[in-house]
Structure formats: structure tokens, C-alpha cells
Motif scaffolding. Structure first.
Motif, PDB file in Angstrom:
ATOM      1  N   GLN A  74       0.803  -1.222   0.000  1.00 22.92           N
ATOM      2  CA  GLN A  74       0.000   0.000   0.000  1.00 22.92           C
ATOM      3  C   GLN A  74       0.839   1.276   0.000  1.00 22.92           C
ATOM      4  OE1 GLN A  74      -3.229  -0.001   2.860  1.00 22.92           O
ATOM      5  NE2 GLN A  74      -3.756  -2.117   2.417  1.00 22.92           N
ATOM      6  N   ASP A  75       2.142   1.119   0.085  1.00 21.69           N
ATOM      7  CA  ASP A  75       3.034   2.284   0.077  1.00 21.69           C
ATOM      8  C   ASP A  75       4.457   1.764   0.121  1.00 21.69           C
ATOM      9  OD1 ASP A  75       3.769   4.975   0.092  1.00 21.69           O
ATOM     10  OD2 ASP A  75       3.666   5.143   2.274  1.00 21.69           O
ATOM     11  N   CYS A  76       5.424   2.632  -0.102  1.00 15.71           N
ATOM     12  CA  CYS A  76       6.832   2.311   0.148  1.00 15.71           C
ATOM     13  C   CYS A  76       7.580   3.621   0.375  1.00 15.71           C
ATOM     14  CB  CYS A  76       7.456   1.515  -0.997  1.00 15.71           C
ATOM     15  SG  CYS A  76       7.813   2.482  -2.486  1.00 15.71           S
ATOM     16  N   PHE A  77       8.810   3.492   0.843  1.00 15.10           N
ATOM     17  CA  PHE A  77       9.655   4.666   1.026  1.00 15.10           C
ATOM     18  C   PHE A  77      10.536   4.828  -0.212  1.00 15.10           C
ATOM     19  CE2 PHE A  77      13.136   7.008   3.396  1.00 15.10           C
ATOM     20  CZ  PHE A  77      12.373   8.148   3.605  1.00 15.10           C
ATOM     21  N   TRP A  78      11.273   5.933  -0.295  1.00 19.43           N
ATOM     22  CA  TRP A  78      12.109   6.168  -1.466  1.00 19.43           C
ATOM     23  C   TRP A  78      13.573   5.766  -1.266  1.00 19.43           C
ATOM     24  CZ3 TRP A  78       9.343  10.566   0.509  1.00 19.43           C
ATOM     25  CH2 TRP A  78      10.056  11.345   1.416  1.00 19.43           C
ATOM     26  N   GLU A  79      13.881   5.193  -0.103  1.00 18.60           N
ATOM     27  CA  GLU A  79      15.228   4.665   0.135  1.00 18.60           C
ATOM     28  C   GLU A  79      15.130   3.172   0.425  1.00 18.60           C
ATOM     29  OE1 GLU A  79      17.949   6.225  -0.279  1.00 18.60           O
ATOM     30  OE2 GLU A  79      17.390   8.349  -0.217  1.00 18.60           O
ATOM     31  N   ASP A  80      16.191   2.443   0.065  1.00 25.60           N
ATOM     32  CA  ASP A  80      16.210   0.993   0.292  1.00 25.60           C
ATOM     33  C   ASP A  80      16.475   0.617   1.737  1.00 25.60           C
ATOM     34  OD1 ASP A  80      15.614   0.341  -2.303  1.00 25.60           O
ATOM     35  OD2 ASP A  80      17.674  -0.086  -2.901  1.00 25.60           O
ATOM     36  N   SER A  81      17.259   1.437   2.426  1.00 23.99           N
ATOM     37  CA  SER A  81      17.604   1.119   3.814  1.00 23.99           C
ATOM     38  C   SER A  81      18.048   2.388   4.527  1.00 23.99           C
ATOM     39  CB  SER A  81      18.724   0.070   3.874  1.00 23.99           C
ATOM     40  OG  SER A  81      19.925   0.587   3.325  1.00 23.99           O
ATOM     41  N   GLY A  82      18.135   2.310   5.852  1.00 21.89           N
ATOM     42  CA  GLY A  82      18.612   3.454   6.614  1.00 21.89           C
ATOM     43  C   GLY A  82      17.789   3.706   7.858  1.00 21.89           C
ATOM     44  N   ALA A  83      18.055   4.821   8.492  1.00 15.74           N
ATOM     45  CA  ALA A  83      17.382   5.179   9.747  1.00 15.74           C
ATOM     46  C   ALA A  83      16.065   5.881   9.435  1.00 15.74           C
ATOM     47  CB  ALA A  83      18.296   6.072  10.577  1.00 15.74           C
ATOM     48  N   TYR A  84      15.088   5.090   8.992  1.00 17.23           N
ATOM     49  CA  TYR A  84      13.780   5.637   8.608  1.00 17.23           C
ATOM     50  C   TYR A  84      12.700   4.848   9.347  1.00 17.23           C
ATOM     51  CZ  TYR A  84      16.760   7.437   4.901  1.00 17.23           C
ATOM     52  OH  TYR A  84      17.770   8.043   4.206  1.00 17.23           O
ATOM     53  N   THR A  85      12.567   5.129  10.612  1.00 21.55           N
ATOM     54  CA  THR A  85      11.665   4.377  11.475  1.00 21.55           C
ATOM     55  C   THR A  85      10.234   4.361  10.932  1.00 21.55           C
ATOM     56  OG1 THR A  85      13.003   4.949  13.405  1.00 21.55           O
ATOM     57  CG2 THR A  85      10.746   4.197  13.816  1.00 21.55           C
ATOM     58  N   GLY A  86       9.683   3.169  10.827  1.00 21.85           N
ATOM     59  CA  GLY A  86       8.306   3.012  10.405  1.00 21.85           C
ATOM     60  C   GLY A  86       8.088   2.958   8.908  1.00 21.85           C
ATOM     61  N   GLU A  87       9.138   3.180   8.115  1.00 14.87           N
ATOM     62  CA  GLU A  87       8.981   3.175   6.661  1.00 14.87           C
ATOM     63  C   GLU A  87       9.209   1.768   6.092  1.00 14.87           C
ATOM     64  OE1 GLU A  87       7.781   5.533   4.853  1.00 14.87           O
ATOM     65  OE2 GLU A  87       7.660   6.933   6.525  1.00 14.87           O
ATOM     66  N   ILE A  88       8.810   1.579   4.833  1.00  8.54           N
ATOM     67  CA  ILE A  88       8.883   0.288   4.172  1.00  8.54           C
ATOM     68  C   ILE A  88       9.818   0.381   2.972  1.00  8.54           C
ATOM     69  CG2 ILE A  88       7.582  -1.524   2.986  1.00  8.54           C
ATOM     70  CD1 ILE A  88       6.854  -1.289   5.920  1.00  8.54           C
ATOM     71  N   SER A  89      10.832  -0.464   2.952  1.00  8.20           N
ATOM     72  CA  SER A  89      11.828  -0.448   1.892  1.00  8.20           C
ATOM     73  C   SER A  89      11.326  -1.158   0.635  1.00  8.20           C
ATOM     74  CB  SER A  89      13.101  -1.153   2.376  1.00  8.20           C
ATOM     75  OG  SER A  89      13.921  -1.540   1.288  1.00  8.20           O
ATOM     76  N   PRO A  90      11.485  -0.544  -0.543  1.00  3.38           N
ATOM     77  CA  PRO A  90      11.114  -1.245  -1.781  1.00  3.38           C
ATOM     78  C   PRO A  90      11.983  -2.477  -2.019  1.00  3.38           C
ATOM     79  CG  PRO A  90      12.189   0.866  -2.254  1.00  3.38           C
ATOM     80  CD  PRO A  90      11.911   0.844  -0.795  1.00  3.38           C
ATOM     81  N   ALA A  91      13.213  -2.429  -1.552  1.00  3.40           N
ATOM     82  CA  ALA A  91      14.085  -3.602  -1.691  1.00  3.40           C
ATOM     83  C   ALA A  91      13.568  -4.771  -0.869  1.00  3.40           C
ATOM     84  CB  ALA A  91      15.507  -3.243  -1.267  1.00  3.40           C
ATOM     85  N   HIS A  92      13.059  -4.495   0.314  1.00  6.62           N
ATOM     86  CA  HIS A  92      12.516  -5.547   1.168  1.00  6.62           C
ATOM     87  C   HIS A  92      11.233  -6.119   0.558  1.00  6.62           C
ATOM     88  CE1 HIS A  92      14.623  -3.538   4.878  1.00  6.62           C
ATOM     89  NE2 HIS A  92      15.461  -3.888   3.916  1.00  6.62           N
ATOM     90  N   LEU A  93      10.429  -5.261  -0.034  1.00  2.00           N
ATOM     91  CA  LEU A  93       9.209  -5.729  -0.686  1.00  2.00           C
ATOM     92  C   LEU A  93       9.547  -6.664  -1.838  1.00  2.00           C
ATOM     93  CD1 LEU A  93       7.156  -2.396  -0.754  1.00  2.00           C
ATOM     94  CD2 LEU A  93       6.763  -4.376   0.734  1.00  2.00           C
ATOM     95  N   TRP A  94      10.547  -6.283  -2.618  1.00  2.00           N
ATOM     96  CA  TRP A  94      10.979  -7.134  -3.735  1.00  2.00           C
ATOM     97  C   TRP A  94      11.434  -8.506  -3.232  1.00  2.00           C
ATOM     98  CZ3 TRP A  94      10.941  -7.427  -8.919  1.00  2.00           C
ATOM     99  CH2 TRP A  94      11.790  -8.357  -9.520  1.00  2.00           C
ATOM    100  N   GLU A  95      12.172  -8.519  -2.149  1.00  2.00           N
ATOM    101  CA  GLU A  95      12.684  -9.776  -1.604  1.00  2.00           C
ATOM    102  C   GLU A  95      11.545 -10.715  -1.199  1.00  2.00           C
ATOM    103  OE1 GLU A  95      15.029 -10.912   2.431  1.00  2.00           O
ATOM    104  OE2 GLU A  95      16.109  -9.540   1.091  1.00  2.00           O
ATOM    105  N   LEU A  96      10.431 -10.150  -0.718  1.00  2.00           N
ATOM    106  CA  LEU A  96       9.282 -10.962  -0.316  1.00  2.00           C
ATOM    107  C   LEU A  96       8.529 -11.556  -1.501  1.00  2.00           C
ATOM    108  CD1 LEU A  96       7.601  -8.961   2.597  1.00  2.00           C
ATOM    109  CD2 LEU A  96       8.788 -11.154   2.769  1.00  2.00           C
ATOM    110  N   GLY A  97       8.698 -10.957  -2.683  1.00  2.00           N
ATOM    111  CA  GLY A  97       7.958 -11.402  -3.860  1.00  2.00           C
ATOM    112  C   GLY A  97       6.927 -10.415  -4.355  1.00  2.00           C
ATOM    113  N   VAL A  98       6.887  -9.229  -3.778  1.00  2.00           N
ATOM    114  CA  VAL A  98       5.935  -8.192  -4.177  1.00  2.00           C
ATOM    115  C   VAL A  98       6.230  -7.734  -5.608  1.00  2.00           C
ATOM    116  CG1 VAL A  98       5.218  -5.801  -3.718  1.00  2.00           C
ATOM    117  CG2 VAL A  98       5.480  -7.427  -1.831  1.00  2.00           C
ATOM    118  N   GLY A  99       5.163  -7.463  -6.371  1.00  2.00           N
ATOM    119  CA  GLY A  99       5.324  -6.982  -7.734  1.00  2.00           C
ATOM    120  C   GLY A  99       4.799  -5.579  -7.967  1.00  2.00           C
ATOM    121  N   TYR A 100       3.903  -5.100  -7.099  1.00  2.40           N
ATOM    122  CA  TYR A 100       3.242  -3.812  -7.294  1.00  2.40           C
ATOM    123  C   TYR A 100       3.316  -2.979  -6.011  1.00  2.40           C
ATOM    124  CZ  TYR A 100       1.094  -6.145 -11.330  1.00  2.40           C
ATOM    125  OH  TYR A 100       0.881  -6.830 -12.501  1.00  2.40           O
TER     126      TYR A 100
END
Length: 261
Positions: A74-100
Motif C-alpha cells: 500500500q506504500d513504500c519509502f524512497w530509500e532501500d535502507s537506513g534510519a527511517y523508522t516506520g517506513e517500508i523499503s522497496p528492496a525488502h518488498l521485492w525480496e518478499l515477492g511483491v510486484g506492485y
């Protein structure tokens, strides 16, 4: 990743379902999604974040299914990793199998004050990771006599959102007039067709005739797609109507009756 425009139907569960209810829903939804894909219709389901992993496990058992019977976030952040409490990494979503990844929904723009720049950065980050951004666009005030205004309003949102998304990256634009979201009826079909035709012309002029799809959302329900122009509208983005799996199946069948090139 898809290389041509194919019909598409997706659904966001927002924050309506608990994880347990989502798990039960998947048992009925998965065979519908598989059957839709078998007849050339792409589907995706966007659950709450707590249910993303379970949804991927049920719907994305092969790499080909990442986009064909995909799971979205339902959303993602614009960085793959870092000190961004509560945000969701697009790289982590990809690893899970997310496509959209759904980006820039009217509720996030309004409630969480997301700006056009935020949407652009998220769309670029998602595309960089191979995720397909589902960018929500739509005018705020209802005025069926002002189709040109609606088109230009949405064109501005499109241009802003994809300014850093490569031309060959897949992107989906969910046209959801804000004034139609959550209402009893969708926007009039003539209005939807006219606005989406204008958006299609613009996307084609940008060189995104194959990589960008337009789907309609905003109180979408049964019978609507049968009246839409498939040269302009590639599918549907549905909400609470699809909470009953058989209703989602009805709309799949309505899309199947159209002759896509």
C-alpha cells in the motif's frame, strides 16, 4: 515483467481486513486469480502490510507470478535502507515477492500530506527495484462539464510522478476521481472514457504506449467495465465491492468479454 499492455484488475484491502481474515480470503481469491491469468488477465491484490508475506506465499509461487497474479504493497519509502523508522523499503518488498506498489492514493495525499515530489521519489524507487508503481491520480472536485480540466489536472500528476521513471519501466495509473471514491456510484462512463482517452493520448506522446496502463477506480462495481473504452482503459481497481471473492470473479469475467489487442 510484462512487455505489452494486458488487461489488469487489482484490489486494495486498505485497513479493512485483519490478517486472519486476509488469510481466509486468500483461499478463495487465489484460484480466481489463477483462472484470470490463464485467460490473459493480470491480477493483483494489495493487502495490509502485516499480510504481505502470507499473500506472496499464496499468490507468487514462481517468478512469473510476481506480476501475473501479483501482490502489492500500500506504500513504500524512497530509500532501500537506513534510519527511517516506520517506513517500508522497496528492496525488502521485492525480496518478499511483491510486484506492485500503490503510490499517491488520495487518502495519503490528503491525510498524510504527501506531495507530488514524495510520489515521484517513491515511484522512481519502486521502479528501480523492479516493482510496478500503481500511481493514483484524479481530480478533486466533481464537474462533468470540465473534462479538459480533469485531463490537465491528471496529466500534471502523471508528469510529476514519472519524471524519474524510465520509459521502458512498467507503470500503472489508477484513475480515481477523488469525488467518486467511497460513493454509491462511480463517475459516469462517458466521463471516464473521455478523461482516460485524454490521458492515453498523453502517455502515448511520452513514449509510454506499451509500458503504461490506465485502470479505473473510485466506487467501481459490476457492469462498469462493459461500458468502458478498452482503447483508453486497461482494467479496474476495485475496493469494497471485491471483499466478496465472487464479486471479484464477476468483474474478471466482464473484462474477459472485451477483445483486447
Amino acid at each position: 515483467m510484462p512487455t505489452k499492455r494486458t488487461p489488469l484488475i487489482g484490489m486494495s484491502l486498505k485497513m479493512y481486513f485483519t490478517p486472519a481474515r486476509t488469510q481466509r480470503y486468500l483461499s478463495a481469491f487465489v484460484p480466481i486469480a489463477r483462472s484470470a491469468n490463464a485467460i490473459g488477465i493480470t491480477t493483483f491484490l494489495i493487502p495490509d502490510f502485516l499480510s504481505v508475506a502470507a499473500s506472496c506465499a499464496a499468490l507468487v509461487t514462481t517468478e512469473e507470478q510476481r506480476y501475473a497474479t501479483g501482490v502489492g504493497a500500500q506504500d513504500c519509502f524512497w530509500e532501500d535502507s537506513g534510519a527511517y523508522t516506520g517506513e517500508i523499503s522497496p528492496a525488502h518488498l521485492w525480496e518478499l515477492g511483491v510486484g506492485y506498489v500503490e503510490i499517491g492514493h488520495a487518502e495519503r495525499r490528503r491525510i498524510f500530506r504527501e506531495s507530488g515530489d514524495d510520489v515521484a521519489k517513491k515511484a522512481a524507487a519502486a521502479a528501480k527495484r523492479g516493482l510496478i508503481p500503481v500511481v493514483c491520480i484524479g481530480e478533486i472536485e466533481p464537474d462533468e462539464s470540465q473534462i479538459d480540466f480533469a485531463v490537465q489536472y491528471c496529466v500534471q500528476q502523471i508528469d510529476e510522478a514519472v519524471r524519474c521513471v524510465p520509459l521502458d519501466s512498467q507503470v500503472v495509473f489508477a484513475y480515481e476521481p477523488v469525488w467518486a471514491i467511497g460513493q454509491h456510484n462511480p463517475a459516469p462512463t462517458e466521463y471516464i472514457n473521455a478523461v482516460c482517452a485524454g490521458l492515453r493520448l498523453h502517455l502515448d506522446s511520452l513514449g509510454r504506449e506499451k509500458s503504461a496502463r490506465i485502470i479505473y477506480g473510485g466506487s467501481a462495481g459490476p457492469g462498469l467495465f462493459t461500458e468502458l473504452d478498452i482503447d483508453a482503459v486497461d482494467g479496474m481497481f476495485i475496493g469494497r465491492f471485491g471483499h466478496e471473492p465472487t464479486n471479484f470473479e464477476i468483474m474478471v469475467q466482464e473484462i474477459a468479454t472485451k477483445k483486447f489487442g
